[in-house]
Design an enzyme around this catalytic site. Sequence first.
Site, PDB file in Angstrom:
ATOM      1  N   ASP A   1       1.841   4.710   6.574  1.00  0.00           N
ATOM      2  CA  ASP A   1       3.265   4.368   6.477  1.00  0.00           C
ATOM      3  C   ASP A   1       4.095   5.082   7.543  1.00  0.00           C
ATOM      4  O   ASP A   1       3.766   6.199   7.940  1.00  0.00           O
ATOM      5  CB  ASP A   1       3.777   4.738   5.067  1.00  0.00           C
ATOM      6  CG  ASP A   1       5.111   4.072   4.759  1.00  0.00           C
ATOM      7  OD1 ASP A   1       5.401   3.006   5.337  1.00  0.00           O
ATOM      8  OD2 ASP A   1       5.858   4.629   3.939  1.00  0.00           O
TER       9      ASP A   1
ATOM     10  N   HIS B   1       4.384  -0.676  14.930  1.00  0.00           N
ATOM     11  CA  HIS B   1       3.112  -1.188  14.398  1.00  0.00           C
ATOM     12  C   HIS B   1       2.030  -1.138  15.483  1.00  0.00           C
ATOM     13  O   HIS B   1       0.881  -0.816  15.204  1.00  0.00           O
ATOM     14  CB  HIS B   1       3.287  -2.623  13.886  1.00  0.00           C
ATOM     15  CG  HIS B   1       4.207  -2.724  12.695  1.00  0.00           C
ATOM     16  ND1 HIS B   1       4.063  -1.939  11.576  1.00  0.00           N
ATOM     17  CD2 HIS B   1       5.293  -3.507  12.454  1.00  0.00           C
ATOM     18  CE1 HIS B   1       5.015  -2.236  10.697  1.00  0.00           C
ATOM     19  NE2 HIS B   1       5.776  -3.178  11.207  1.00  0.00           N
TER      20      HIS B   1
ATOM     21  N   LEU C   1     -20.333   4.161   8.612  1.00  0.00           N
ATOM     22  CA  LEU C   1     -19.049   4.284   7.906  1.00  0.00           C
ATOM     23  C   LEU C   1     -18.705   2.906   7.353  1.00  0.00           C
ATOM     24  O   LEU C   1     -18.877   1.906   8.047  1.00  0.00           O
ATOM     25  CB  LEU C   1     -17.954   4.721   8.892  1.00  0.00           C
ATOM     26  CG  LEU C   1     -16.509   4.685   8.376  1.00  0.00           C
ATOM     27  CD1 LEU C   1     -16.244   5.848   7.410  1.00  0.00           C
ATOM     28  CD2 LEU C   1     -15.498   4.750   9.528  1.00  0.00           C
TER      29      LEU C   1
HETATM   30  C1  IPE Z   1       2.909   0.559   1.717  1.00  0.00           C
HETATM   31  O1  IPE Z   1       3.990   0.842   2.551  1.00  0.00           O
HETATM   32  C2  IPE Z   1       2.102  -0.554   2.289  1.00  0.00           C
HETATM   33  C3  IPE Z   1       1.397  -0.272   3.525  1.00  0.00           C
HETATM   34  C4  IPE Z   1       1.402   0.836   4.214  1.00  0.00           C
HETATM   35  C5  IPE Z   1       0.586  -1.341   4.001  1.00  0.00           C
HETATM   36  P1  IPE Z   1       5.439   0.211   2.297  1.00  0.00           P
HETATM   37  O2  IPE Z   1       6.295   0.683   3.403  1.00  0.00           O
HETATM   38  O3  IPE Z   1       5.325  -1.263   2.127  1.00  0.00           O
HETATM   39  O4  IPE Z   1       5.852   0.861   0.902  1.00  0.00           O
HETATM   40  P2  IPE Z   1       7.287   1.123   0.282  1.00  0.00           P
HETATM   41  O5  IPE Z   1       8.084  -0.138   0.460  1.00  0.00           O
HETATM   42  O6  IPE Z   1       7.884   2.249   1.052  1.00  0.00           O
HETATM   43  O7  IPE Z   1       7.040   1.503  -1.132  1.00  0.00           O
HETATM   44  C1  IPE Z   2       3.623   0.710   7.411  1.00  0.00           C
HETATM   45  O1  IPE Z   2       4.752   1.056   8.134  1.00  0.00           O
HETATM   46  C2  IPE Z   2       2.984  -0.557   7.912  1.00  0.00           C
HETATM   47  C3  IPE Z   2       3.177  -1.707   7.027  1.00  0.00           C
HETATM   48  C4  IPE Z   2       3.698  -1.667   5.833  1.00  0.00           C
HETATM   49  C5  IPE Z   2       2.706  -2.991   7.522  1.00  0.00           C
HETATM   50  P1  IPE Z   2       6.186   0.521   7.726  1.00  0.00           P
HETATM   51  O2  IPE Z   2       6.429  -0.757   8.450  1.00  0.00           O
HETATM   52  O3  IPE Z   2       6.345   0.435   6.251  1.00  0.00           O
HETATM   53  O4  IPE Z   2       7.107   1.657   8.321  1.00  0.00           O
HETATM   54  P2  IPE Z   2       8.427   2.249   7.657  1.00  0.00           P
HETATM   55  O5  IPE Z   2       8.042   2.778   6.316  1.00  0.00           O
HETATM   56  O6  IPE Z   2       9.409   1.134   7.577  1.00  0.00           O
HETATM   57  O7  IPE Z   2       8.829   3.319   8.604  1.00  0.00           O
HETATM   58 MG    MG Z   3       6.993   1.787   4.869  1.00  0.00          MG
END
Ligand code: IPE
Ligand code: IPE
Ligand code: MG
Length: 252
Positions: A23, A40, A134
Amino acid sequence: MTAMPPTSASEGNVPRHLAIIMDGNGRWAERRRRPRIIGHRAGARTVNLVIDFCIEKGIEVLTLFAFSSENWGRPQDEVSALMKLFANALEREVDELNRRNVRIRFIGERVRFPDTILERMNAAEALTAGNTRLTLAIAASYGGRQDIVQATQSLVHDVLAGTLRPEDIDETVLDARMALADLPPPDLFIRTGGEHRISNFLLWQLAYTELWFTEKLWPELDTEALQHALDDYAHRERRYGLTSAQILEKSA
Ligand code: IPE
Ligand code: IPE
Ligand code: MG
């Protein structure tokens, strides 16, 4: 630093299964005043770093939360950009992972992906099925609640077909229908990005997993932080509801 006995993860007690919520990509980009997709893309590089780390440490299974059931609800342009990134990663990385003896798995509702991606996912699994170094499980279009729903549907199907009696359903029987059933449960969970929540990741499978959180955003995660998580894990006592004395007795 607190005084700790001089044991470290490198001396044993390495998790067999590491599960990670990757995240913070969006915030990493926003802090640089760049579009979220740049975050990303940067995050995709961290995936390679973590795979290398797991191979080096002898970790058997790495499960990465790449895209949740709920992430489909993000703005259309972000979802499409993520799909493109996913398709490119499949195109670019699979042969190298295969060469490195990595077995690739996908968990989640894969039918929601466009056909081109779905075919590449199936092909990657088929190509790497025999690899042993792995196991890389990628949770894509995955939700922990959905996982429980599909397991329940599968059980009900068998009950209605007369091949399973309701009274025979126990934790082991349900577990066998959940994603990752054939693998050891996650020992260590890492979430980057500073949020202290599970966000519908492996709800069933994380029952006794050790949790570790870091403020670092996913694109800035480095080997040092990963090692820190492993060292922390190596010092934890997993009691599974028992007492410390019982655990010590068992390991004696
Ligand atoms: C969880 O992250 C999902 C992934 C990393 C794929 P999110 O960014 O979607 O989660 P919330 O919205 O902060 O709970
Ligand atoms: C996690 O990073 C990747 C996905 C959920 C696809 P985020 O896109 O949720 O990044 P933040 O949390 O908005 O910074
Ligand atoms: Mg996120």
